[in-house]
Design an enzyme around this catalytic site. Sequence first.
Site, PDB file in Angstrom:
ATOM      1  CD  GLU A 106      65.663 -54.709  79.159  1.00 60.08           C
ATOM      2  OE1 GLU A 106      66.857 -54.677  78.823  1.00 60.08           O
ATOM      3  OE2 GLU A 106      65.122 -53.822  79.835  1.00 60.08           O
ATOM      4  NE  ARG A 127      69.454 -55.466  79.536  1.00 61.61           N
ATOM      5  CZ  ARG A 127      69.470 -55.227  80.837  1.00 61.61           C
ATOM      6  NH1 ARG A 127      70.398 -55.749  81.592  1.00 61.61           N
ATOM      7  NH2 ARG A 127      68.559 -54.470  81.402  1.00 61.61           N
ATOM      8  CG  ASP A 148      64.015 -44.379  77.659  1.00 64.89           C
ATOM      9  OD1 ASP A 148      63.329 -45.149  76.996  1.00 64.89           O
ATOM     10  OD2 ASP A 148      64.615 -44.728  78.700  1.00 64.89           O
ATOM     11  CD  GLU A 194      70.190 -44.405  81.947  1.00 66.47           C
ATOM     12  OE1 GLU A 194      70.610 -44.332  83.129  1.00 66.47           O
ATOM     13  OE2 GLU A 194      69.768 -45.475  81.449  1.00 66.47           O
TER      14      GLU A 194
END
Length: 639
Positions: free
Chosen positions: A268, A272, A401, A535
Site C-alpha cells: 500500500e 499509493r 490481480d 476497477e
Amino acid sequence: MVVLRKLPGMPGWPAALGLRLPQKFLFLLFLSGLLTLCFGALFLLPDSSRFKRLFLPRRATASASSSSSASSSSASSSSTRDTDLPRSPPAAAEPRHASPAAPRRLREKLRTGARMAGPAARTAPGSRQQVQGSESRAQPASGPPPARQTRAPFRFDYERFRRSLRHPVRGGRPGEDPETRGRRMKIKEMMKFAWDNYKQYALGKNELRPLTKNGHIGNMFGGLRGATVIDALDTLYIMELEEEFQEAKQWVEKSFDLNVNGEASLFEVNIRYIGGLLATYYLTGEEVFKSKALELGEKLLPAFNTPTGIPRGVINLGSGMSWSWGWASAGSSILAEFGTLHLEFLHLSQLSGNPVFAEKVMNIRRVLSRVEKPQGLYPNFLSPVTGSWVQHHVSIGGLGDSFYEYLIKSWLMSDKKDSEAKKMYDDALEAIEKHLVKKSAGGLTYIAEWRGGILDHKMGHLACFSGGMIALGAEHAAEERRQRHMELAAEITSTCHESYTRSDTKLGPEAFRFDAGSEAMATRLSERYYILRPEVVESYMYLWRLTHDPKYRHWGWEVVQALEKHCRVEAGFSGIRDVYTTTPSHDNMQQSFFLAETLKYLYLLFCEDDVLSLEDWVFNTEAHPLPINHTDFKAAAQP
Ligand code: DMJ
C-alpha cells in the site's frame, strides 16, 4: 630551558647534573614527556599561528588541520574546496602526523577529522554516496583518478524527459462536443467536492469520514499520514484544479513527515505514496515529490532482507523490521503484493541513479520465473524463506490481480524492450484462458478462482480491472491473439457492467457469483457492499480508448449518476453497505483511491485520448501515471 630553571623546587641545570643515576633517569623521563606534550599542543593551534608554521612543515599543517578548514590558498566556495583537497588517502597519512606519544585526545581529534571530512570518508566503502551514485560504480576500478576529477552528482534530466513525451500531458481539445465536456466538468466538480470536504474535516489524516465529518488514520500506512493528499495530487493536477493542487502540495512540503515508526503494508505504501509522489514529480517537475519518493523508497528496502529476497508484507518504517501478515498462511508473502513493486522501483532507480531498487524487483522476477507453476498458473502465496508456493489458490482478483497487471505494464513501460515480462504475461494469460475463463449458463464470460484444482465460480469486484488489462495487452499482441483477447476483454467488461446493472443502486457488489442459479450477483450478505472501488470504470476507460465504442462512455456516465445518487452525502462521498437496496446505509468512509482512481478514470473517459496518452504513460495499480521510458533520461551534472 628557561622554563625549567624557574620551576619551583628545581635547582637548575648545574644542580641537576649532580643528581644520582635513578634520579637522573626520572628527571629525563619527565623532561621527554613535557617536550612531547608541547609538540603535540602545536596541532591545536590555528593554522594562522606563526608558532605552528615555525615548528611544523607546511604539508603537515594543512593535512592535520583537517580538510574542513580551508587553507589560505584554497578557493572560497565549499564545493571547490573539497575538490582541491589532496587525493592521497589520509588513512596512510594519519600516523605521520599523529605522534605515538601525542596525548590521546589530540590523536582522537586528528583521527576524527580525517574520517569525517577527508577524501577517504567521501569514498569509504558502504558510504551513502558510493551506494547511491551509479557514476561511482562506473569509475575505473584501478589506477589513480585524475588529479581534479570529482564524482559528478547524479541528476535526472527532467527537461529532456518532458521533451520526450509525444503528447501534451493535459492535452488540448478544440471543437469538442458540449455533452462530453459537460460530463467531464461534472466529474471535476465531484473531485473538488471530495477534496474540499477532506481538506475541511480531515486534512492530514488518511481518509475522510464524511458522515461524522472527521478523519480516519487506520493501520495500513505505518504512521504515515495524508494518504488522500498523496493519492489526490495527480488527479487535481490533471483536472486543472490549480488552487486545490497548491493546497495539497503545501501540505506535502510542510507537514508530510516520513519519520514515523509503525507497521505499514509494503504494497500500500508503494502503490499509493510512492506511486503518487513519483507521478506528481513526473507531471510537474517539482523536486519535493521526487525527494520524498526516494526517501520513502529507502525505508522500504529492509523488507527485502529475506533468504530469497522476496519481501515480507509488513514493515516497520522506523526500525526496518519486517514480517508476514498474520493471516497469510505459514508466513507467506502475497503475489499481488510483492508482484506489484516493479514499476515504481524501476522509477526510483531511474530518478536516483541508485540501482538497488531495480535489483530488488529484478530478483523477484528471477524467483518467479524459475519457480514451477502448477498448470502454468501463479498461486497467491509464496514463502519468502524457501521460494516455494505455500498454497494453491489462484485468483486474478484479490491477492493475485496486480501482479499480472505489472507484467504487461513493465513491458509497455520499458518501451516494449522487457521481453521477459511480456513472455511471462503471455504465458500466464494463456494458462488463465485455459483453466479459469468460463461462460455462465446465461452467456456471461467470467474468470473463476482456482483452489488446488477446484474452481470457485466467483469474481471479485477487484478482478474487473482485468477487462482493461487484457485489452491493453491485446493492442500489442500478435495477430492471432489480438482479436481473441480484445473479445475476451470486452466480454469480461460487459460481465462486470452486468454486476452493476443487476443491482438496485446500479453500483456493483464486492463479489458476484455464477452458481446456484445466480448470474453476476452477490449471493452472500457479506459480499453486497461497494466501497467506491475503481476497477469497473478503469476497464471502461481502457476499452473506450482502444475501441471508441460509445457504450463505454455511456456505462461510465451511469456510474457517475449512481455515485451522485447513492454515495454523495453532505460532506463527501461514502461507500454503501448493500448495493441491492436503495435505502441508504453508508459506511462513512471516503477511500483515498476514490480520488486517485475512480474519479480519475471517469474523468479520462470523457477526455480526448491525448490527455495522459497511453503512448506516453502507464498507470500504476493506484492509477498514478508513470512515464514510458522512450529514452534514457539519466545525466551526470557537470562539476
Ligand atoms: C486500489 O488500492 C488498487 O487498485 C489496488 O490494486 C487494489 N484495490 C484498490 C482499489 O479497489
